[in-house]
Structures are given as C-alpha cells and as structure tokens.
Design a protein around this motif. Structure first.
Motif, short mmCIF file in Angstrom:
data_model
loop_
_atom_site.label_atom_id
_atom_site.label_comp_id
_atom_site.label_asym_id
_atom_site.label_seq_id
_atom_site.Cartn_x
_atom_site.Cartn_y
_atom_site.Cartn_z
N SER A 117 41.70 11.55 -44.52
CA SER A 117 42.31 10.21 -44.40
C SER A 117 41.68 9.16 -45.31
CB SER A 117 42.38 9.75 -42.93
OG SER A 117 41.12 9.62 -42.34
N PRO A 118 40.36 9.19 -45.59
CA PRO A 118 39.84 8.24 -46.59
C PRO A 118 40.41 8.53 -47.98
CG PRO A 118 38.04 9.25 -45.34
CD PRO A 118 39.28 9.99 -44.98
N THR A 119 40.64 9.81 -48.27
CA THR A 119 41.25 10.19 -49.55
C THR A 119 42.68 9.67 -49.62
OG1 THR A 119 39.87 12.18 -49.61
CG2 THR A 119 41.81 12.14 -51.05
N ALA A 120 43.42 9.86 -48.53
CA ALA A 120 44.80 9.36 -48.49
C ALA A 120 44.82 7.83 -48.63
CB ALA A 120 45.47 9.77 -47.17
N GLU A 121 43.90 7.16 -47.97
CA GLU A 121 43.81 5.70 -48.06
C GLU A 121 43.58 5.28 -49.52
OE1 GLU A 121 40.71 3.91 -45.65
OE2 GLU A 121 40.94 1.98 -46.65
N GLY A 122 42.63 5.93 -50.18
CA GLY A 122 42.29 5.56 -51.55
C GLY A 122 43.41 5.85 -52.53
N VAL A 123 44.01 7.02 -52.41
CA VAL A 123 45.12 7.39 -53.30
C VAL A 123 46.30 6.45 -53.08
CG1 VAL A 123 46.90 9.17 -53.69
CG2 VAL A 123 44.47 9.82 -53.55
N GLU A 125 49.47 -7.16 -52.02
CA GLU A 125 49.49 -8.30 -51.08
C GLU A 125 50.40 -8.04 -49.89
OE1 GLU A 125 47.45 -10.86 -51.59
OE2 GLU A 125 46.81 -9.92 -53.47
N GLN A 126 51.32 -7.11 -50.05
CA GLN A 126 52.31 -6.86 -48.99
C GLN A 126 51.98 -5.67 -48.10
OE1 GLN A 126 53.51 -8.25 -52.08
NE2 GLN A 126 55.73 -8.01 -51.95
N ILE A 127 51.21 -4.73 -48.61
CA ILE A 127 50.96 -3.51 -47.84
C ILE A 127 49.48 -3.39 -47.50
CG2 ILE A 127 51.20 -1.00 -47.75
CD1 ILE A 127 53.55 -1.18 -49.65
N HIS A 128 49.19 -3.44 -46.21
CA HIS A 128 47.82 -3.32 -45.70
C HIS A 128 47.56 -1.84 -45.37
CE1 HIS A 128 44.22 -4.05 -43.38
NE2 HIS A 128 44.77 -3.49 -42.32
N ILE A 129 46.39 -1.33 -45.79
CA ILE A 129 46.10 0.10 -45.67
C ILE A 129 44.73 0.31 -45.02
CG2 ILE A 129 45.96 2.28 -46.94
CD1 ILE A 129 47.20 0.63 -49.35
N ASP A 130 44.65 1.29 -44.13
CA ASP A 130 43.39 1.62 -43.48
C ASP A 130 43.41 3.11 -43.13
OD1 ASP A 130 40.89 1.27 -42.31
OD2 ASP A 130 41.64 0.20 -40.55
N SER A 131 42.25 3.63 -42.67
CA SER A 131 42.21 5.01 -42.20
C SER A 131 41.19 5.13 -41.07
CB SER A 131 41.84 5.98 -43.33
OG SER A 131 40.50 5.80 -43.75
N CYS A 132 41.33 6.19 -40.28
CA CYS A 132 40.42 6.41 -39.15
C CYS A 132 40.48 7.88 -38.75
CB CYS A 132 40.79 5.52 -37.97
SG CYS A 132 42.38 5.91 -37.25
N GLY A 133 39.61 8.26 -37.80
CA GLY A 133 39.57 9.63 -37.31
C GLY A 133 39.79 9.67 -35.81
N THR A 134 40.32 10.79 -35.31
CA THR A 134 40.50 10.92 -33.87
C THR A 134 39.16 11.17 -33.17
OG1 THR A 134 40.98 13.27 -34.12
CG2 THR A 134 42.87 11.78 -34.03
N SER A 135 38.19 11.74 -33.88
CA SER A 135 36.88 12.02 -33.29
C SER A 135 35.91 10.86 -33.52
CB SER A 135 36.29 13.29 -33.89
OG SER A 135 35.77 13.01 -35.18
N ASN A 136 34.82 10.91 -32.76
CA ASN A 136 33.75 9.90 -32.94
C ASN A 136 32.57 10.48 -33.73
OD1 ASN A 136 32.52 11.62 -31.18
ND2 ASN A 136 32.29 10.16 -29.50
N TRP A 137 32.78 11.64 -34.35
CA TRP A 137 31.67 12.41 -34.91
C TRP A 137 30.97 11.75 -36.09
CZ3 TRP A 137 35.08 17.42 -35.27
CH2 TRP A 137 35.38 17.85 -33.96
N HIS A 138 31.68 10.98 -36.87
CA HIS A 138 31.09 10.48 -38.13
C HIS A 138 31.16 8.96 -38.26
CE1 HIS A 138 30.76 14.61 -39.59
NE2 HIS A 138 31.96 14.81 -39.08
N ILE A 139 31.30 8.27 -37.14
CA ILE A 139 31.46 6.81 -37.16
C ILE A 139 30.36 6.16 -38.01
CG2 ILE A 139 31.35 4.70 -35.76
CD1 ILE A 139 32.62 6.29 -33.45
#
Ligand code: 4NP
Length: 159
Positions: free
Chosen positions: A18-24, A36-50
């Motif tokens: 997901s960080p790769t998808a966010e960056g690409v 300016e129009q499209i806000h982008i973020d990513s996250c994980g379902t697990s808490n393993w690497h917060i």
C-alpha cells in the motif's frame, strides 16, 4: 464528490504494497495536475509495523521507477477511514474480508479490490513479504497498471 476525491490504499503491513501504491498513484495524480483535488493515503489492517518506514525492498523497487516512498510511516486502518475516504482500495482478498467485517458494522465507503480498476488477468496484488525480488517488481507492474485505471475512473466521476 464534486471535484475532490480521497483515496486510501490498504494492505496487511503498510510497509510494502500500500505505500508503493500510494507513491505510484501520487505520481500519476501529479502528472495529471490533480494533486490539489485528490487526497491520497495508505494504511495496514495489522498493527505489526506502526510507525515504521517502508520495507527496503519496496523502497528500492519503487525508487527504480522514479517513485520515492522513503517519507512514509506505517499506520493501522481504523473504522473512521470508511467515513473519511471516498475510495478504500485493498490489495488482496484477505484485506477485503478484514475491511468488509468492519464495513458491515460501521457502514461508509465499501472497500474494493485495487485490480478491479485495471485490466489485469490477476485479481490480487500478492503479498511480496516472504518472497524474492521478483515479487516486488510484479507488485510494481500490477500497481502501475491498476493505478492508471483508478485515476481514469476517478476523473470520470469528477468530470
Ligand atoms: P504489506 O506486506 O502488507 O504489503 O505491507 C507485508 C508486510 C509485513 C508482513 C506481511 C506482509 N508481515 O508478516 O510482517
């Protein structure tokens, strides 16, 4: 949705796919002049690497394609994300099941598989974590193709 949209990419660890998808996707959005129009973020379902940065193999694979994801810090998906993002885009069927469990209780934006936006023969962006370098290149290929499709689809809605 008007002329603004927000997109959240979700995987398991939020250190590879997901960080790769966010960056690409951010690069595609900038190339289209829509930052300016499209806000982008990513996250994980697990808490393993917060709080951790991306996996070094993802950093390298993305870097080779001109995408710098070194500033990313992993965070965990929360139910609030379903209320704040217009698109909740997941990498594989396990991510879909996990986010759908929360969506069934919470409502909000229904999660979708990322590759549905492209024309890939594959349905999922596979977890590259325990595999070799090839897996990371394959992830980039899938993400670039689906990312272009996702942007086209958002542009149609915003038009
Ligand atoms: P991601 O990859 O979900 O694409 O960030 C993974 C990262 C870490 C683990 C699994 C998948 N892990 O087992 O720690």
């Amino acid at each position: 949705m008007s002329n603004h949209a927000s997109v959240l990419f979700v995987c398991l660890g939020n250190i590879c796919r997901s960080p790769t998808a966010e960056g690409v996707f951010r690069k595609l959005v900038e190339q289209a002049g829509l930052q300016e129009q499209i806000h982008i973020d990513s996250c994980g379902t697990s808490n393993w690497h917060i709080g951790k940065g991306p996996d070094s193999r993802s950093l390298e694979a993305a870097g080779k394609r001109g995408v710098d994801i070194s500033g990313h810090k992993a965070r965990q998906f929360t139910e609030k994300d379903l209320d704040t993002f217009d698109y909740v885009v997941v990498m594989d069927r396990q991510n879909l099941a996990d986010v759908k469990d929360i969506w069934h209780q919470n409502g909000g934006t229904k999660p979708t598989l990322f590759l549905e936006y492209g024309s890939s023969e594959f349905a999922e962006v596979p977890d590259p974590y325990y595999g070799g370098e090839d897996g990371f290149e394959h992830v980039l290929d899938l993400i670039e193709e689906a990312g272009a499709g996702l942007l086209r689809s958002i542009q149609e809605v915003m038009a």
